[in-house]
Scaffold this motif. Sequence first.
Motif, short mmCIF file in Angstrom:
data_model
loop_
_atom_site.label_atom_id
_atom_site.label_comp_id
_atom_site.label_asym_id
_atom_site.label_seq_id
_atom_site.Cartn_x
_atom_site.Cartn_y
_atom_site.Cartn_z
N VAL A 45 33.34 43.86 25.23
CA VAL A 45 32.05 44.56 25.22
C VAL A 45 31.60 44.70 26.67
N GLU A 46 31.35 45.93 27.09
CA GLU A 46 31.01 46.19 28.49
C GLU A 46 29.65 46.87 28.60
N ALA A 47 28.98 46.60 29.70
CA ALA A 47 27.72 47.25 30.05
C ALA A 47 27.96 48.10 31.28
N LYS A 48 27.64 49.38 31.18
CA LYS A 48 27.88 50.30 32.29
C LYS A 48 26.56 50.84 32.81
N SER A 49 26.34 50.66 34.11
CA SER A 49 25.16 51.22 34.76
C SER A 49 25.62 52.29 35.74
N SER A 50 24.71 52.76 36.54
CA SER A 50 25.05 53.84 37.47
C SER A 50 26.04 53.41 38.53
N ASN A 51 26.12 52.09 38.82
CA ASN A 51 27.00 51.65 39.91
C ASN A 51 27.89 50.47 39.57
N SER A 52 27.95 50.08 38.30
CA SER A 52 28.80 48.93 37.98
C SER A 52 29.18 48.92 36.51
N ILE A 53 30.27 48.20 36.24
CA ILE A 53 30.70 47.92 34.87
C ILE A 53 30.84 46.41 34.76
N THR A 54 30.19 45.82 33.75
CA THR A 54 30.19 44.37 33.60
C THR A 54 30.61 43.99 32.19
N ASP A 55 31.47 42.99 32.09
CA ASP A 55 31.88 42.44 30.80
C ASP A 55 30.74 41.56 30.27
N MET A 65 33.99 43.27 40.70
CA MET A 65 33.25 42.23 39.99
C MET A 65 32.21 41.57 40.89
N LYS A 66 31.13 41.14 40.27
CA LYS A 66 30.09 40.41 40.99
C LYS A 66 30.42 38.93 40.99
N PRO A 67 29.80 38.16 41.91
CA PRO A 67 30.04 36.71 41.91
C PRO A 67 29.59 36.07 40.60
N ASN A 68 30.31 35.05 40.19
CA ASN A 68 29.96 34.24 39.02
C ASN A 68 29.82 35.06 37.75
N THR A 69 30.76 35.99 37.56
CA THR A 69 30.82 36.77 36.32
C THR A 69 32.20 36.58 35.69
N VAL A 92 41.39 31.92 35.96
CA VAL A 92 41.63 32.56 34.67
C VAL A 92 42.03 31.50 33.68
N ASP A 93 41.51 31.58 32.45
CA ASP A 93 41.86 30.58 31.44
C ASP A 93 43.02 31.08 30.58
N SER A 94 43.43 30.25 29.65
CA SER A 94 44.60 30.57 28.83
C SER A 94 44.36 31.74 27.89
N LEU A 95 43.09 32.13 27.69
CA LEU A 95 42.78 33.25 26.82
C LEU A 95 42.75 34.58 27.58
N GLY A 96 42.94 34.50 28.90
CA GLY A 96 42.91 35.72 29.69
C GLY A 96 41.52 36.12 30.11
N VAL A 97 40.60 35.16 30.26
CA VAL A 97 39.24 35.44 30.73
C VAL A 97 39.15 35.03 32.19
N VAL A 98 38.84 35.97 33.05
CA VAL A 98 38.75 35.76 34.50
C VAL A 98 37.33 35.38 34.86
N SER A 99 37.17 34.34 35.67
CA SER A 99 35.86 33.90 36.16
C SER A 99 35.85 33.97 37.67
N THR A 100 34.85 34.66 38.23
CA THR A 100 34.76 34.79 39.69
C THR A 100 33.81 33.74 40.26
N PHE A 101 33.94 33.52 41.56
CA PHE A 101 33.08 32.57 42.26
C PHE A 101 32.33 33.32 43.36
N SER A 102 31.77 32.61 44.30
CA SER A 102 30.86 33.25 45.25
C SER A 102 31.53 33.76 46.52
#
Length: 794
Positions: A34-44, A221-225, A259-269
């Motif tokens: 499920v993604e949210a799309k704004s004028s300048n970004s796409i976020t999961d 991607m943004k930090p901590n997403t 990245v976890d075993s389910l394929g979910v990527v987590s970013t840091f700062s």
Amino acid sequence: MVLLSVTFQNDEVIYTIPEVINLSGYGSYSTIIVEAKSSNSITDVTDAVTLRVEDTEIATVFQGRIYGKKQGSTRLLVDVHGKSLVVPVNFKIESQSLPPNFKQDIEPILARHQCNSSGCHGKAEGQNGFKLSVFGSDPDFDFDSIVLEGRGRRLLTESPSNSLFVRKMSGGVSHGGGARISAINPDYQTVVDWIGAGAPKSNELMPDVVGVEVFPAVRLMKPNTRQRLTVFAKLSDGTRKEVTAHAKFSSNHESLASVDSLGVVSTFSIPGEAVILVSYRNKTAVFRAVLPAGNDIADGKKYSEQEWIDHLIQKKLDLLKIPASSKSSDEEFCRRVFLDVTGTLPSSDDVRLFLSDKAADKREKLVEDLLGRQSYADFNALVWSDILRVDRQALGAKQAYAYYSWLRKSFSQNKPLDKMAHEIITATGFLDEHPEGSFYKVVKNPGELSSSFAQIFLGVRITCAECHHHPFDKWTQADYLGMQSFFTGVRSKNIGKKELLLGDNTSPGSNARYREKVLAHGLGQPVPAQQPKGDARRLFADWVVSPENQWFAKNASNRIWAQLFGHGLVEPIDDFRDTNPASHPELLEKLADFLVRNNYDVKSLVKLIIASEAYQRSSNPVKGNETDELNYSRFLLKPLPAEVLFDAISMATGVPAVFEGYPAGTRAIQLWDSRYQDYFLKVHGRPLRLSSCSCERQKEPGVAQVLHEFNSPELHRKLSHEQGRIARLVAANSSQKEIIEDLFLSYFSRFPGKDEMDLAIALISKTKNTNGRREALEDLAWSMMNSLEFLFNH
């Protein structure tokens, strides 16, 4: 009403991927993002929603994926901020649908749950009487182990869920590895269905996996997403199927993104670019997470096409919103380039001469001068002696020195790198006349020879493929054996007191684990119709240095870049693979192309790189690039190699080193014997040259090094030596200002600042006699020697 997307007041649109889920066949599923799309970004935003299936008889949700259970149609309801997105779900089992089979369905499950890992049943001796091939490298062996071994005691086709294999994996009976696949996991039902179908080994009607692709392939991607990945296997019939649940994931930069075993990527700062490695059934792909800094800055300086190094570096910095540091001072540049090109600290006279030069091109002239010095050849001979294993213990003193001297002469003559490589690989004759063949005395096994040359000259690691498919690359045992075959004819014999190296007819590569014999062929090359006649090493060498070879020039360029910057465009520098891409791929391509067009002239490439603003940047950070260590926004501090630091201390203190058995005046970078006993060199990471891996030389500073600098009697003796720099300056009745300037120029390659001068003078002025003055100066020099400014190249 069916909502495929939701638009909120801030014009943010929320939608699902996919919009419709169509499942077919046993064990099929679909990851929902499920993604949210704004004028300048796409976020999961999948973490913020709730997933519900209307008819749980037809489909179910497990770990963010929708699995079919019974033929029919239903709907997936995605609850988000008080509204529901509706995703149609259709599950259809075709009449020709095939039951699960071992090779296509069960082996990936074993790999995903680490049953065949080297720490479990995949280790050499197996685990508790049950052995699998490591990482599923031999499916036939694994099938026999599970289905046939022990008279088939592990499977009960008439009652699959009561099979020992099933009860062990699900925790129904005691299992040392614990419950790996619980009964609620859809993989459990796949295994049960496979056993119930008679445990088929394979099915020729099922298409093979020919590749892997990941969605999305790249994401800003943004930090901590977080970002979920979906993995698809490309099949030989042109179709594709989702395999996310059985893919394996890893990150090449854990400090940027995990990245976890389910394929979910987590970013840091930390800003930068992280690469997520995705593998499935020996096929690989990557996802790139681009993490811009939160800096609100305009794009940086524009560069011309002729300044392509800086243009490509700046292009990445603009994308990441990272500002670049300013240009280095002349003092910084002088010290940096002396150490990088010659492994030698500039003398105070060198620094004064350079600083007094007012010519606009004085930096270029200095580089040209340094490349012509013998210390350039000395330093590069040291670097390549590590790589090419100049080892006295294996070669004997006389042969090791001859081998080192050949390397030193090659760099002194600026011998092209392709010629050097070709001469080493094809060396034949008496070793005292052809010392370049000494590598064959250090490494004798054909397989080890091929993997060593691949790592040294191609930057490709294939050692893993000797026993199993490479876990992170595409190389198989057949690839390893094809390379091994080139060296099966190498042999040596003694004629009197001389050793003769020969290359005879070769034989196909083989080992006990691989059932077929493999004809000689290079990595990624077609297998020939027949084994080459005579010494096949020349064919191998021709292929290695061919301009069409995608690795040789890139590997050489990357090694040179890493020597100057402290880290390569590819890291580790000898680990080129699709799943370890370069930080700046286009830049590496152009560097390699430049090297080829300039006939592998190392000095030309060195001059090109040093002339770039990227190399000449200051090491001082500016606001916004403090945490950047990968994108060349500033010059990073590099610890000095053991031999270079030893020589720097000798030069700064004015007390030459004395190495027993070596001529007076020998410097540490000229020590060809890696076994020479010296505690300083040992504790500072000098390698023994037991492998060709760049990792053998210790590059990170440690506690033992710090303690040695603080407490070493040897270093104290150099500081207080009667013929040392301080004693000579005091004896010459030099003024306080002259002495302090000389110390700063000798240790830091710069003049002291006003505050530094005032502090130093205040320290000396407290003393009442010559001895006290010397001791105060020794204390000052000791503190300078233990500073980061001295211990690191910057």
